[in-house]
Design a protein around this motif. Structure first.
Motif, PDB file in Angstrom:
ATOM      1  N   SER A  15       0.848  -1.188   0.000  1.00 58.08           N
ATOM      2  CA  SER A  15       0.000   0.000   0.000  1.00 58.08           C
ATOM      3  C   SER A  15       0.888   1.244   0.000  1.00 58.08           C
ATOM      4  O   SER A  15       2.033   1.210   0.462  1.00 58.08           O
ATOM      5  CB  SER A  15      -0.902   0.008   1.236  1.00 58.08           C
ATOM      6  N   ALA A  16       0.361   2.323  -0.530  1.00 53.67           N
ATOM      7  CA  ALA A  16       1.123   3.572  -0.559  1.00 53.67           C
ATOM      8  C   ALA A  16       1.464   4.025   0.857  1.00 53.67           C
ATOM      9  O   ALA A  16       2.568   4.538   1.106  1.00 53.67           O
ATOM     10  CB  ALA A  16       0.329   4.659  -1.288  1.00 53.67           C
ATOM     11  N   ASP A  17       0.550   3.809   1.800  1.00 54.92           N
ATOM     12  CA  ASP A  17       0.794   4.208   3.193  1.00 54.92           C
ATOM     13  C   ASP A  17       1.942   3.401   3.791  1.00 54.92           C
ATOM     14  O   ASP A  17       2.790   3.947   4.504  1.00 54.92           O
ATOM     15  CB  ASP A  17      -0.473   4.014   4.037  1.00 54.92           C
ATOM     16  N   MET A  18       1.979   2.099   3.526  1.00 60.20           N
ATOM     17  CA  MET A  18       3.049   1.275   4.072  1.00 60.20           C
ATOM     18  C   MET A  18       4.395   1.663   3.459  1.00 60.20           C
ATOM     19  O   MET A  18       5.407   1.745   4.167  1.00 60.20           O
ATOM     20  CB  MET A  18       2.764  -0.204   3.846  1.00 60.20           C
ATOM     21  N   ALA A  19       4.418   1.924   2.155  1.00 60.71           N
ATOM     22  CA  ALA A  19       5.665   2.334   1.502  1.00 60.71           C
ATOM     23  C   ALA A  19       6.178   3.645   2.089  1.00 60.71           C
ATOM     24  O   ALA A  19       7.387   3.813   2.304  1.00 60.71           O
ATOM     25  CB  ALA A  19       5.447   2.472   0.005  1.00 60.71           C
ATOM     26  N   ALA A  20       5.260   4.570   2.375  1.00 63.96           N
ATOM     27  CA  ALA A  20       5.657   5.850   2.968  1.00 63.96           C
ATOM     28  C   ALA A  20       6.183   5.641   4.388  1.00 63.96           C
ATOM     29  O   ALA A  20       7.199   6.235   4.782  1.00 63.96           O
ATOM     30  CB  ALA A  20       4.466   6.807   2.978  1.00 63.96           C
ATOM     31  N   GLU A  21       5.520   4.781   5.137  1.00 60.72           N
ATOM     32  CA  GLU A  21       5.943   4.491   6.508  1.00 60.72           C
ATOM     33  C   GLU A  21       7.343   3.867   6.532  1.00 60.72           C
ATOM     34  O   GLU A  21       8.147   4.139   7.430  1.00 60.72           O
ATOM     35  CB  GLU A  21       4.939   3.555   7.157  1.00 60.72           C
ATOM     36  N   LEU A  22       7.642   3.056   5.535  1.00 62.13           N
ATOM     37  CA  LEU A  22       8.941   2.390   5.452  1.00 62.13           C
ATOM     38  C   LEU A  22      10.013   3.284   4.817  1.00 62.13           C
ATOM     39  O   LEU A  22      11.165   2.872   4.707  1.00 62.13           O
ATOM     40  CB  LEU A  22       8.816   1.098   4.646  1.00 62.13           C
ATOM     41  N   GLU A  23       9.607   4.463   4.365  1.00 63.31           N
ATOM     42  CA  GLU A  23      10.521   5.442   3.749  1.00 63.31           C
ATOM     43  C   GLU A  23      11.184   4.874   2.495  1.00 63.31           C
ATOM     44  O   GLU A  23      12.380   5.041   2.261  1.00 63.31           O
ATOM     45  CB  GLU A  23      11.571   5.916   4.762  1.00 63.31           C
ATOM     46  N   LEU A  24      10.386   4.204   1.689  1.00 63.66           N
ATOM     47  CA  LEU A  24      10.874   3.609   0.450  1.00 63.66           C
ATOM     48  C   LEU A  24      10.791   4.608  -0.699  1.00 63.66           C
ATOM     49  O   LEU A  24       9.916   5.471  -0.727  1.00 63.66           O
ATOM     50  CB  LEU A  24      10.018   2.392   0.076  1.00 63.66           C
ATOM     51  N   GLU A  25      11.690   4.452  -1.664  1.00 65.60           N
ATOM     52  CA  GLU A  25      11.545   5.088  -2.964  1.00 65.60           C
ATOM     53  C   GLU A  25      11.020   4.000  -3.900  1.00 65.60           C
ATOM     54  O   GLU A  25      11.605   2.922  -3.999  1.00 65.60           O
ATOM     55  CB  GLU A  25      12.878   5.624  -3.474  1.00 65.60           C
TER      56      GLU A  25
END
Length: 292
Positions: A15-25
């Protein structure tokens, strides 16, 4: 010690939220429906996941495109110019040339940034299997592990990220060349559902067949029972092709059978890149096991 960024691509289906939480590019792959091209962003900004699967149900077909070298070079240069290193965890080379593009971009940039570490790992994973792999590596980053420590972990752990899935509509597998037209016809008539997994080369491999939808979904959990390591303590990912109730049935069976807390089971859509090849009704289960 230099900071570093974990870079991946949108076939991870987080999910976009999980990717943001993990600080991923996260770089998006692209797909076509008819004459229209879309980018597969995790937030579905160009075409929502529900709308995508509705188009498939309406008879439209999707085709997909890998990320090219130029897109990786641009994103990697942006990161490196900030004085940061890169750990790139890419879509399986067994299914896409995306990994090859990332590796070429890294090779091209190393002379320009000789002080930087640019590591590219072929995840041999897809969909939320890739997502689980990235999630595990990002967790180590948050715990303070170095880029070299996470690289060593990633190269070993990827052979233990189990992918088990079943599809409801055999015609998408027929179009993709995974099964013959005859197999698709008789399988549909007899309600035969294939159970497949990802092998150690990152290819999709048919393993068995189940009679009926519920039996095929329970087979996924049977494989988890056979292979998983400490299932009650794991974080489990499940992806689905617009069939949430079936994914939830698998999640509930995991909790019933192993005692895995429901909050440790994450369910999300299969994205359009994978969904173009599996069609509606795919359910996939991802966990850590003794082997793939």
């Amino acid at each position: 010690m230099r900071d570093f960024v974990i870079l991946t691509d949108s076939s991870c289906d987080l999910s976009a939220d999980m990717a943001a939480e993990l600080e991923l590019e996260v770089l998006p792959l692209s797909f076509h429906i008819g004459e229209q091209e879309y980018h597969n962003y995790l937030d579905g900004r160009e075409l929502g996941f529900l709308e995508f699967f509705e188009k498939l149900r309406g008879g439209e077909t999707g085709t997909t495109s890998a990320i090219n070298v130029g897109a990786f070079e641009a994103k990697m240069r942006e990161i490196l110019s900030q004085g940061k290193d890169i750990l790139c965890l890419s879509f399986s080379s067994g299914l896409s040339t995306t990994h090859q593009s990332a590796a070429i971009a890294a090779d091209d940039l190393r002379p320009e940034f000789p002080e930087a570490k640019i590591y590219v790992v072929d995840s041999l994973c897809a969909s939320m299997g890739q997502g689980l792999f990235v999630w595990l590596c990002a967790g180590l980053k948050k715990a303070g592990k170095t880029i070299d420590e996470i690289l060593a972990y990633a190269e070993e752990a990827k052979y233990h990220v189990c992918h088990w899935f079943t599809v409801d509509d055999l015609n998408h597998l027929k179009r993709g060349g995974r099964i013959s037209a005859t197999t698709a016809l008789f399988g549909t008539m007899l309600s035969i559902k294939p159970v497949m997994h990802m092998d150690n080369e990152g290819h999709l491999i048919p393993v068995s067949k189940a009679r009926g939808r519920r039996a095929s979904l329970m087979t996924l959990v049977d494989e988890m029972e056979r292979l998983s390591i400490n299932p009650a303590q794991q974080t489990i990912f499940i992806s689905h092709g617009d069939c949430y109730d079936d994914a939830k049935l698998v999640a509930d069976e995991i909790t019933r059978r192993f005692g895995t807390p429901s909050e440790n089971i994450h369910i999300n859509y299969v994205g359009p890149v994978i969904g173009s090849h599996t069609g509606c009704g795919v359910v996939a289960l991802f966990f850590l096991g003794t082997e793939r």
